[in-house]
Design an enzyme around this catalytic site. Sequence first.
Site, short mmCIF file in Angstrom:
data_model
loop_
_atom_site.label_atom_id
_atom_site.label_comp_id
_atom_site.label_asym_id
_atom_site.label_seq_id
_atom_site.Cartn_x
_atom_site.Cartn_y
_atom_site.Cartn_z
N ARG A 29 21.46 -41.14 -2.79
CA ARG A 29 20.87 -41.15 -4.23
C ARG A 29 21.54 -40.75 -5.82
O ARG A 29 21.83 -39.90 -4.94
CB ARG A 29 18.90 -41.07 -4.57
CG ARG A 29 18.70 -41.27 -6.30
CD ARG A 29 17.44 -40.92 -6.22
NE ARG A 29 16.22 -41.51 -4.75
CZ ARG A 29 15.57 -40.56 -4.81
NH1 ARG A 29 14.68 -39.28 -5.30
NH2 ARG A 29 13.87 -41.32 -4.18
N ARG A 54 15.28 -33.69 -10.93
CA ARG A 54 15.62 -35.23 -11.04
C ARG A 54 16.39 -35.95 -12.50
O ARG A 54 16.61 -35.52 -13.29
CB ARG A 54 14.31 -36.24 -10.53
CG ARG A 54 14.02 -35.74 -9.52
CD ARG A 54 14.45 -35.50 -7.80
NE ARG A 54 13.57 -34.68 -6.41
CZ ARG A 54 13.21 -35.83 -5.92
NH1 ARG A 54 12.95 -37.28 -6.07
NH2 ARG A 54 12.45 -35.24 -5.01
N LYS A 89 9.01 -31.58 -6.52
CA LYS A 89 10.05 -31.91 -7.67
C LYS A 89 9.71 -32.19 -8.78
O LYS A 89 8.29 -31.84 -9.06
CB LYS A 89 10.03 -33.53 -6.83
CG LYS A 89 8.64 -34.53 -6.97
CD LYS A 89 9.20 -35.51 -6.53
CE LYS A 89 9.24 -36.27 -5.28
NZ LYS A 89 8.91 -37.34 -4.77
N LYS A 111 10.24 -33.94 -12.32
CA LYS A 111 11.13 -35.32 -13.48
C LYS A 111 11.08 -35.21 -15.02
O LYS A 111 9.86 -34.95 -15.75
CB LYS A 111 10.25 -36.53 -12.50
CG LYS A 111 10.79 -36.58 -11.00
CD LYS A 111 9.33 -37.99 -11.17
CE LYS A 111 10.17 -38.59 -9.56
NZ LYS A 111 9.50 -39.73 -9.00
N CYS A 169 8.80 -50.87 -4.75
CA CYS A 169 9.18 -49.66 -4.13
C CYS A 169 9.85 -50.39 -2.98
O CYS A 169 9.81 -51.64 -3.04
CB CYS A 169 8.16 -48.48 -4.33
SG CYS A 169 7.50 -49.30 -3.29
N CYS A 182 12.25 -47.12 3.67
CA CYS A 182 11.34 -45.75 3.80
C CYS A 182 9.97 -45.13 4.53
O CYS A 182 8.87 -45.87 5.84
CB CYS A 182 10.33 -45.70 2.41
SG CYS A 182 9.43 -45.21 1.90
N CYS A 210 3.39 -47.78 -0.93
CA CYS A 210 1.96 -46.61 0.10
C CYS A 210 1.18 -45.80 -1.46
O CYS A 210 2.02 -45.79 -2.32
CB CYS A 210 2.27 -45.37 0.76
SG CYS A 210 3.42 -43.85 0.06
N CYS A 224 6.13 -45.08 -6.06
CA CYS A 224 7.52 -44.73 -6.54
C CYS A 224 7.74 -46.08 -7.13
O CYS A 224 8.58 -46.32 -8.22
CB CYS A 224 8.29 -45.31 -5.29
SG CYS A 224 8.08 -43.77 -4.01
#
Lengths: 554, 573
Positions: A75, A144, A208, A210, A430, A436, A475, A479
């Site tokens: 990424r 991120r 994480k 953001k 997503c 994934c 899920c 995302c």
Amino acid sequence: MSDKNKPSAIEGIKIASDGLRGTIQESLKDEITGAIRDDDQAVIKFHGMYMQDDRDRREERAEKKLERLYSYMIRLRLPGGFLAPEKWIAMNDVANEHSTRVIKITTRQTVQLHGIVKSHVKPTISSFNEGNLDSIATCGDINRNVTCASHPKQSAIHAEVFGYADKISQLLMPKTKAYYEIWLDEEKIVDKKEEEDPLYLDKYLPRKFKIGIAIPPNNDSDVFTNDLGLVAIIENNKLLGFNVAVGGGLSTTHGNAETYARLATVIGFACTENILKVVYEVVTTQRDFGNRSDRKLARLKYTVDRMGVDNFKAEVEKRCGFKLEETKPYTFTTRSDYYGWHKGENGLWYYTVFVENGRVLDDEKIALKTALLEIAKTGKSNFLFTATQNVIIADVKEEDKAAIQSLLEEFKITEHTEGASLIKKNSIACVALPTCPLALAEAQRYMPTLLSKIEPLLTRYGLGNEEIVIRMTGCPNGCGRPYAAEIGFVGTAPGHYNLHIGGDNQGERLNKLYKEALDESAILSTLEGLFAVFKNERNKEERFGDFVMRRQLV
Amino acid sequence: MLGDSKLKTLLDLINTSTKEELVWINGYLNGVVQGKVSSSTETASAAVTAPIPAVNKITIVYGTETGNSKRLATEFAMKAKQNKIVAKVVGMDQYKLADLAKEEYLLAVVSTHGEGEPPIAAKKFYDHIHNNGFRLEKLKYSVLALGDTSYPLFCKTGEDVDEQLNKLGGERIAPIQKCDIEYEEEANSWFSTVLKQLIVSKTEPKVVTVPPGVPVPAKKTGKQVYEGIVTTQVNLNDRGSNKTTWHIELAAENLQYQCGDSIGIVPENDSQMVTDIIQVTNADGNKSVEFKKEKATVYELLKRKVNIVYLTERLVQQYATITGHTIPAGRADLLDLVKKYPVKNVTQFEEILVGLNGMSPRLYTIASSPAAHEGEVHIVVAKDVYQVDGKKRFGLCSDFLGQFKTGKKQQFFIQPNKRFKLPAEDKDVIMVGPGTGIAAFRSFLAERDATGASGKNWLFFGEQHFTSDFLYQTEIQQWHDTGVLTKISLAFSRDQQEKIYVQNKMLEQGEELYNWLKGGASFFVCGKKDPMSNDVEKTLLSIIEKYGNKSPEGAKEFLEELEESGRYEKDVY
Ligand code: SRM
Ligand SMILES: Cc1cc2nc3c(=O)[nH]c(=O)nc-3n(C[C@H](O)[C@H](O)[C@H](O)COP(=O)(O)OP(=O)(O)OC[C@H]3O[C@@H](n4cnc5c(N)ncnc54)[C@H](O)[C@@H]3O)c2cc1C
Ligand SMILES: Cc1cc2nc3c(=O)[nH]c(=O)nc-3n(C[C@H](O)[C@H](O)[C@H](O)COP(=O)(O)O)c2cc1C
Ligand code: SF4
């Protein structure tokens, strides 16, 4: 549910990783497997990559006595999703040489390349490096990719606001040189003091982190879904500063009542001089107060709610040494990308291309990838990714517009963009299967089919021109930000989705769970029912999401 | 008690005998008195230790593919020396054909390969004696033919050589001896007979006149045929591979084999091809004809019993003679022949049919272990692909096996390989098995895993691509994780610009490899003979040279010693 005080396994790995080095070098040398060692799988995330395997191929490979088809997803770090033409070309070439060739635009305005096998990871990163691209800290328990409102026409000082995405990204970069050492064969640093990291220390963040920036009236960056959201406050073409919103985050876990989606709470305003300090201290507060024993409850949203918004704010102010000012008024009216040609205040033109689920490739329908490459080769434009997984051909001079336009026509990009239905243009799906590992159901591979079955329903009720925001994820991790959509599909099992409705159009209200584990036919009949009432009982101009809430359907 | 003459002979014998000989004679007479000793081969071979041969110079030529003939030739030479006979041993490929005319005593040890063809190394010699341009007046000779009764043309090359030398004027000092794969015993008794002949105290050894064609029959090593059932058949290569490699499991009742053995399978011909032949020749598929003293229908013959693809030059010419067509030299498929050079009538076709070679079995190294896979044999088969004037074609047996479905019944036999055997459980093993060569080592590793052998194991494997061609990857990883596989070195030739092969990996690790050898490790190679096993051997020599700092000759000797002590073994094809 792990006990309160015992740090989670990942915490140990981070500290033991010797500045995010782990045993990656050794892992790369294990020629008997395409995988890397368990702990290193956690460490490489900080370098912007994930070990994955092609889930479609598991059974077949197992029967052939072959291990899983391991590969790596990388990424890129593109603050604000900005990409100069030569970088586009570099990225395109890397994709062709080392990955599945598909360029995947993400919901955080950057790009992922999939299917890079172990032996190609180093070459990939070094070619990126030659193109002045990197993937540092795009994953892992760290700040991120910083997102930012994409559309230049929104304000003359878009560029200035935009600059903050870069500043913040720099401010919050880890100090370790591991990335250069491991992937770019740079000298091992002898004196570890060189990479002492007063922000992240050796434990990094609990989870994480953001950050997103929005410029009203368009909330295209979905600012309130971020741990830290900044709303640019502009008065007669001058950037005063930012409203600060904390504690956004969408992920939930099926069957874990303690987890929930949350939109960020605005706690005040900081002027341009102060904003970076505020950002920094919000991060240090999360570093010191975040939950490090249960990763499911480690995001800032849980820290804020545990401490209480006011205490959290007080702690940040204490660390800043100054108080936040009164929140400044702002209004969001939309979250949509402005497709087609538009002129920025700076007098430069830009064209927003519709990219279905952010997948840039050449298929039987259109040669999108080639088209964008050709445009990049003209050197007459920059590129900007949007948080709705589209790409903007930006900064086109008046005199170059025609040239770009003819390429857009030649490759049927205009046709493709104009031709796309409104719901498709406002939708997100997503990645999910096959790469994934967390996917419970399909998303980007299935969304187009589902939408083309929803389109006729809308037309049947004369709702063809409604800008309904529909989002799907494979899920509950969210995302594709499905909880911040008017209609959200959240995968529960192959072919089955929870249906969420009632979010607003501009992203200031989350939706609610309406029906669980629906298959396709159930989804379609349910929606048809809803559209029917909506058609008959809506107020003038009323949005679908608002209607659902007013009628308390959820 | 003895009359003068007898006493004299006895004393002569005693005076001229060495101590050992006297000891032996003593025992021998003892045996005679007790009536124990028959006129069996032992007596013969024992008797050969008699003194002063009449003939004191012989040449032993050998024609070998896999080394058996060479090994025997060398043993014989040593025995000859013990009997004071100067014996020159030379491979048929090295032999100066011009010398043949001068030879007085020649022993030929030669095997048969392919479809009754001479080993490549014997081809020159074989062709030479077949162009009858010369006479061999002085020649006294005998032939030892190595072969395998599971092949239709058993010891064909030996027979041909025996017959030709005779045609050219050579005289047999002993009849040809044909040997099955268990050749030791018969080979030795043949040599004893030969030695007897050479030693007979006459100036002229008497020549046995045996009508050709009535040689001493080979003792058939009765090979048990198993009725197998296919339980698994899977292509191990992943999508996008250039290769197709089938892993096949066969279950059978009371199976008996050892790691390192192979199985033999007789393929069937393609049904379409068979029906085409019948149709083109208007033959009656159901008519029963006699082939090799067995009755079978024409269809049955074509489908299962005879080889109809790539007929040998001899058979093509035989076809020409029968049909009266003139056909250019070279090999051809029967179907092409009957299309291009039609038969006059069905009888003509049947004559051709019964003259064809029987179907040869194909061998496949066993990839399973009796200890780990009881009641099963596993093989790993590479689909054999080749081009005939631009058209893609597949090998008969590998393609046949590729079409197996689970549940299919298939006969097979075990082809023992005496030499290619795991050493003692505590000895170290180096295994080089790229491609299907992995078979033997999957067998070895599974065995060592199942029996908990303590010796170290080092595997070299190679193929084209890591992702699609790593045969048995998950099993190999298992053995690596559990420590059964001490070390693994991999060479995937096409994953990078420059080609990397197993021998390159050996070189990289030359020093350690040499140390393993010094430490008593055995070195095994399995897989393609050419170029793989040759390159591996070259590399091995250079490693021994470099790290054992030896001369090229020194290195060769070192390797030969390994070979003799059974620590350097090949199963290559
Ligand atoms: C590519 C992307 C979706 C897309 O189609 O665009 C994505 C893909 C993945 N996300 Fe995400 N996330 C992406 C945006 C998001 C968002 C939306 C956003 O940030 O605006 C969210 C919800 C917001 C939030 O963070 O709460 C999101 C919440 C997650 C979570 C849940 C985090 C949590 O708080 O529990 C996970 C799982 C985890 O981290 O444990 C996750 C994990 C993943 C992983 C890496 C799966 C994994 O952990 O192995 C997915 C890789 C799939 C693949 O094969 O590419 N992703 N992920 C987005 C990349 C953004 C970027 O460029 O950085
Ligand atoms: C001791 C031993 C062990 C072995 N172990 C294995 C093993 O473990 N795995 C494995 O895969 N193989 C193994 N082999 C090889 C195997 O026995 C066969 O030789 C192989 O499978 C090819 O046989 P086939 O019937 O498929 O090909 P065939 O039909 O016999 O053809 C073989 C070759 O003959 C030539 N040919 C045939 N027909 C024509 C034609 N019409 N025109 C031109 N050329 C032609 C081609 O070059 C072709 O490649 C082993 C061999 C030996 C001797
Ligand atoms: C591929 C192959 C083909 C063979 N073909 C025949 C044959 O047609 N007739 C025969 O009698 N033996 C045949 N044999 C058996 C060999 O002659 C036998 O193994 C012999 O011991 C080999 O001796 P060498 O090592 O000196 O070559 C064949 C063996 C192999 C591996
Ligand atoms: S939402 Fe779930 S399925 Fe979709 S990409 Fe994120 S983690 Fe994977």
